[in-house]
Design an enzyme around this catalytic site. Structure first.
Site, short mmCIF file in Angstrom:
data_model
loop_
_atom_site.label_atom_id
_atom_site.label_comp_id
_atom_site.label_asym_id
_atom_site.label_seq_id
_atom_site.Cartn_x
_atom_site.Cartn_y
_atom_site.Cartn_z
N HIS A 54 -1.66 1.11 7.60
CA HIS A 54 -2.11 1.02 6.20
C HIS A 54 -2.10 2.42 5.59
O HIS A 54 -2.50 3.40 6.22
CB HIS A 54 -3.52 0.43 6.15
CG HIS A 54 -4.06 0.31 4.75
ND1 HIS A 54 -3.48 -0.50 3.79
CD2 HIS A 54 -5.14 0.89 4.15
CE1 HIS A 54 -4.18 -0.41 2.66
NE2 HIS A 54 -5.18 0.44 2.85
N CYS B 276 0.83 -1.21 0.00
CA CYS B 276 0.00 0.00 0.00
C CYS B 276 0.86 1.25 0.00
O CYS B 276 0.46 2.30 -0.51
CB CYS B 276 -0.95 0.00 1.20
SG CYS B 276 -0.13 -0.17 2.80
#
Length: 438
Positions: free
Chosen positions: A380, A87
């Site tokens: 994240h 990510c």
């Protein structure tokens, strides 16, 4: 009959082979070509700068029915598959592919690869990635080739561990810069260290450091190129310079709310004079002895795209933690107060803004924000990107959803990307003067 294009794999392969042979022939028999001469399309040559003439402007005025971007325009909005803790890469790719000038460069086939092994060229892969993301294909793209090249050229990012998005950005810009040498129009004869590749044209700014001797007040100035500005946050181990109590700030349209730190506050701290102390004496050229001094950083030259990095991840001898302090940032940013030319408007480190300033050359617009959710050990990355005008979207790996401006401005913020509102056309004399600064 329909006048549509028909693609054939065999013909495409033959065309690529012929183009390769043509490039080799051109390289072996290259001669000086006029700057205004148009290159052969499809060979990856540079295109001449288009300066509109009066007849062309009249022609455009008589033909207003051209393709326009509407609110339902989705070309360029395409998710990226997470290949295992990637990510950090996906959010930076979304920011780069929505950088207007970088997008125009790659989609106009401006790259000419000069690497012995084109399959290892990161710029070639970025060209392919831009074509994929702007192809109109709604299905998520799998950026496995990009990840493979990153592992090859930036080995410290190899593996499936979670990496830092800011570290990836700097590594990617560095590799793109090194692989862009074929696109460089040439280094300045009087300064071989100056580069004019597309990465430097867009992202490189000039950071000026002024060290003032406290004995004779002599100033030593150095200017270093920079791709981003890393900003300290309140709550970190380093002391933070807050706004004065009871004082409101109207810088960049930000209304200062007590207890809320703004991007302008961080920039003020970054550019304030810093006393180096007796333990860090420098040898003064005028005094010819070691003296205490003060150091001040300002922007000597602003980049087209300004990237601001909030130092949220703190690694010290005592602890490792993430700083979650909310930082307010504006949609439009004026960098004039932080320029070296504005130093005379500073008094004792306090920002004094010029009134009714009509200078738009230093004004920026926000177009991308990278955020990190979670802790230092487990988190994240996502990003917000501006598609056009006030249309914002949230990119969460393969999923892209519409977002509001409030969603963007309320986000925590890790990396902020601003684009200049006005791009000046520099004369050769001005370019030469800017080149000499480096």
């Amino acid at each position: 009959m329909c006048k549509d294009y028909v693609y054939d794999k065999d013909i495409e392969q033959i065309a690529k082979e012929e183009q390769g042979e043509a490039l080799k022939l051109q390289a072996s028999t290259s001669t000086e070509v006029s700057h205004q001469q148009c290159s052969v399309p499809g060979l990856g040559e540079k295109f001449p700068t288009w300066e509109t003439t009066r007849p062309e402007l009249e022609l455009l005025g008589h033909n207003p029915r051209r393709r326009r971007i509407t609110s339902s325009f989705t070309i360029g909005l395409r998710g990226l598959i997470n290949l295992g803790n990637t990510c950090f890469m996906n959010c930076i790719v979304q920011a780069l592919t929505h950088t207007p000038i970088l997008r125009d460069f790659f989609l106009s086939d401006r790259h000419r690869c000069e690497m012995p092994s084109p399959e290892l060229c990161l710029v070639c892969e970025m060209s392919s990635l831009f074509r994929e993301l702007y192809s109109g294909n709604p299905s998520p793209h799998v950026p496995y080739k990009l990840l493979h090249l990153v592992w090859i050229h930036a080995r410290h990012l190899a593996g499936y561990r979670q990496q830092d998005a800011h570290e990836f950005l700097i590594a990617a810009l560095d590799v793109l810069h090194r692989h862009c040498k074929g696109d460089d129009v040439g280094k300045a004869a009087n300064n071989p260290n100056h580069c004019n590749c597309i990465i430097d044209q867009i992202f490189t700014g000039g950071l000026q450091s002024d060290v003032t001797c406290q004995a004779c007040h002599g100033v030593s100035t150095t200017i270093d190129p920079c791709w981003d500005i890393s900003l300290d946050l309140p709550g970190s181990c380093t002391s933070f310079w807050p706004m004065s109590p009871g004082r409101e700030s109207s810088v960049n349209g930000e209304s200062h709310i007590p207890g809320i730190t703004t991007l302008t506050d961080c920039l003020r701290r970054f550019t304030r004079p810093e006393h180096l102390g007796s333990s860090a004496k420098i040898k003064c050229g005028s005094c010819q002895s070691y003296q205490e001094s003060t150091k001040q950083l300002t922007m000597n030259k602003l980049p087209v795209v300004a990237c601001f990095h909030f130092k949220r991840f703190e690694h010290s001898a005592k602890q490792r933690r993430k700083i979650t302090t909310y930082i307010s940032f504006p949609l439009e940013l004026d960098m004039t107060p932080f320029m070296a030319s504005s130093k005379e408007s500073r008094m004792n480190g306090q920002l004094q803004l010029p009134t009714n300033s009509g200078n738009n050359e230093n004004k920026y617009s926000l177009f991308a924000v990278v955020n990190h959710q979670g802790t230092l050990e487990s988190g994240h990355y996502t990003s917000f990107i501006r598609h056009h005008k006030d249309q914002w979207f949230k990119c969460d790996d393969a999923v892209i959803t519409k977002a509001s401006i409030k969603d963007v401005l309320d986000s925590e913020g890790y990396l902020l990307f601003y684009h200049k509102q006005v791009l000046e056309h520099e004369s050769e004399k001005v370019k030469e003067m800017n080149t000499q600064a480096y």
